[in-house]
Design a protein around this motif. Sequence first.
Motif, short mmCIF file in Angstrom:
data_model
loop_
_atom_site.label_atom_id
_atom_site.label_comp_id
_atom_site.label_asym_id
_atom_site.label_seq_id
_atom_site.Cartn_x
_atom_site.Cartn_y
_atom_site.Cartn_z
N GLY A 132 -4.08 -16.21 4.06
CA GLY A 132 -3.97 -15.35 5.25
C GLY A 132 -3.85 -13.88 4.92
N SER A 133 -3.57 -13.11 5.95
CA SER A 133 -3.67 -11.65 5.88
C SER A 133 -2.71 -11.00 4.89
CB SER A 133 -3.48 -11.04 7.25
OG SER A 133 -2.18 -11.31 7.72
N ASP A 134 -1.62 -11.64 4.57
CA ASP A 134 -0.71 -11.06 3.59
C ASP A 134 -0.59 -11.94 2.34
OD1 ASP A 134 0.23 -8.50 3.68
OD2 ASP A 134 2.26 -9.05 4.25
N GLY A 135 -1.60 -12.72 2.09
CA GLY A 135 -1.60 -13.64 0.97
C GLY A 135 -1.37 -12.99 -0.37
N TYR A 136 -1.92 -11.81 -0.57
CA TYR A 136 -1.75 -11.13 -1.86
C TYR A 136 -0.28 -10.81 -2.11
CZ TYR A 136 -1.77 -7.66 -5.53
OH TYR A 136 -1.48 -6.98 -6.69
N PHE A 137 0.39 -10.23 -1.12
CA PHE A 137 1.80 -9.88 -1.32
C PHE A 137 2.67 -11.13 -1.41
CE2 PHE A 137 0.52 -5.59 0.12
CZ PHE A 137 1.00 -4.88 -0.97
N ASP A 138 2.32 -12.18 -0.71
CA ASP A 138 3.05 -13.44 -0.86
C ASP A 138 2.92 -13.95 -2.29
OD1 ASP A 138 3.69 -13.30 1.84
OD2 ASP A 138 2.11 -14.71 2.44
N LYS A 183 7.01 -2.88 -4.06
CA LYS A 183 8.17 -2.12 -3.57
C LYS A 183 7.86 -1.46 -2.23
CE LYS A 183 9.84 -1.13 -8.21
NZ LYS A 183 9.99 -0.11 -9.25
N ILE A 184 6.67 -0.88 -2.12
CA ILE A 184 6.27 -0.25 -0.86
C ILE A 184 6.17 -1.29 0.25
CG2 ILE A 184 4.39 0.98 0.34
CD1 ILE A 184 6.07 2.77 -1.57
N HIS A 185 5.52 -2.40 -0.04
CA HIS A 185 5.35 -3.46 0.97
C HIS A 185 6.70 -4.00 1.45
CE1 HIS A 185 3.64 -6.78 3.17
NE2 HIS A 185 4.38 -7.63 2.48
N ARG A 186 7.64 -4.14 0.56
CA ARG A 186 8.96 -4.63 0.96
C ARG A 186 9.62 -3.67 1.94
NH1 ARG A 186 11.43 -6.23 -4.95
NH2 ARG A 186 10.55 -8.34 -5.09
N GLU A 187 9.52 -2.37 1.67
CA GLU A 187 10.14 -1.37 2.52
C GLU A 187 9.35 -1.14 3.81
OE1 GLU A 187 11.85 3.21 2.28
OE2 GLU A 187 11.16 2.23 0.46
N PHE A 188 8.03 -1.25 3.71
CA PHE A 188 7.14 -0.99 4.85
C PHE A 188 6.15 -2.15 4.98
CE2 PHE A 188 8.27 3.10 2.91
CZ PHE A 188 8.86 3.77 3.99
N PRO A 189 6.55 -3.24 5.63
CA PRO A 189 5.67 -4.41 5.74
C PRO A 189 4.30 -4.12 6.37
CG PRO A 189 7.88 -4.96 6.47
CD PRO A 189 7.85 -3.47 6.25
N GLU A 190 4.23 -3.06 7.17
CA GLU A 190 2.93 -2.70 7.76
C GLU A 190 1.95 -2.19 6.70
OE1 GLU A 190 5.72 0.85 8.30
OE2 GLU A 190 5.87 -1.32 8.47
N SER A 191 2.45 -1.82 5.53
CA SER A 191 1.59 -1.51 4.39
C SER A 191 1.23 -2.84 3.73
CB SER A 191 2.30 -0.56 3.40
OG SER A 191 2.45 0.72 3.99
N ASN A 192 0.29 -3.55 4.36
CA ASN A 192 -0.04 -4.93 4.02
C ASN A 192 -1.25 -5.01 3.09
OD1 ASN A 192 -2.24 -4.45 5.72
ND2 ASN A 192 -1.23 -5.40 7.47
N SER A 193 -1.74 -6.22 2.91
CA SER A 193 -2.88 -6.44 2.00
C SER A 193 -4.12 -5.67 2.43
CB SER A 193 -3.20 -7.93 1.91
OG SER A 193 -2.15 -8.63 1.29
N ARG A 194 -4.38 -5.66 3.71
CA ARG A 194 -5.55 -4.91 4.21
C ARG A 194 -5.42 -3.43 3.87
NH1 ARG A 194 -7.15 -3.96 10.46
NH2 ARG A 194 -9.03 -2.77 10.08
N ARG A 195 -4.24 -2.90 4.08
CA ARG A 195 -4.00 -1.48 3.77
C ARG A 195 -4.07 -1.23 2.27
NH1 ARG A 195 -5.85 -0.47 8.13
NH2 ARG A 195 -4.58 -0.71 9.97
N LEU A 196 -3.68 -2.22 1.48
CA LEU A 196 -3.78 -2.08 0.03
C LEU A 196 -5.25 -2.02 -0.41
CD1 LEU A 196 -2.56 -1.86 -2.77
CD2 LEU A 196 -2.31 -4.35 -2.79
N ARG A 197 -6.09 -2.81 0.20
CA ARG A 197 -7.52 -2.76 -0.12
C ARG A 197 -8.05 -1.35 0.17
NH1 ARG A 197 -9.12 -6.40 3.02
NH2 ARG A 197 -9.12 -8.17 1.64
#
Length: 180
Positions: free
Chosen positions: A147-153, A41-55
């Motif tokens: 790639g860099s957003d593979g987890y959210f994909d 939900k956060i990633h959808r609203e704020f795409p800059e909160s990406n996989s790297r930021r999740l780590r």
Amino acid sequence: MQLYQFEKIYSQMEREFGKIRKGEEETYAMLLLPMEGNVLKIHREFPESNSRRLREAIALALFDIKGNYSREKYDTDNFRNKENERLEKALLMAFDPYTNNEIMELVKEQFQMDILSQEQVKEYYKFPVMCLLRIKESIDTWEKRSGSDGYFDFIEGYMGKEIKGNDMNFSIMSSGVLDM
């Protein structure tokens, strides 16, 4: 705190709490799904909160947890930014009684006490820590593959249709978890 100290939290917590093995995720689904749904939900609203930021958010959450049961304060301010803080809060809202007041009330009611001992707090966090470490492992895997957003994909394809709205979901463990 230096970067190497910050990143050591994953292996320290794995040694202390254990980890979920591949194929055993279903056992932990009641806790994994709210965590993953909240960060999606956060990633959808704020795409800059990406996989790297999740780590990074997972490391921050692990330091929060360690501070709650050890009653030590960890200075993680150098590693915080708005992108990873959003994700950290989304993760913690899924299980943490010190972040989510509803969970605190349920925990107090379920265990009929106002304050949990340090050992009870540590035991409470066993499964959430294992889930956080599993999500981190999944991020590493999907970033290598896609790639860099593979987890959210991956999460979007796996459960995206089921995740609606912006409310943060949560889950608590049943009364058999804490030995009293």
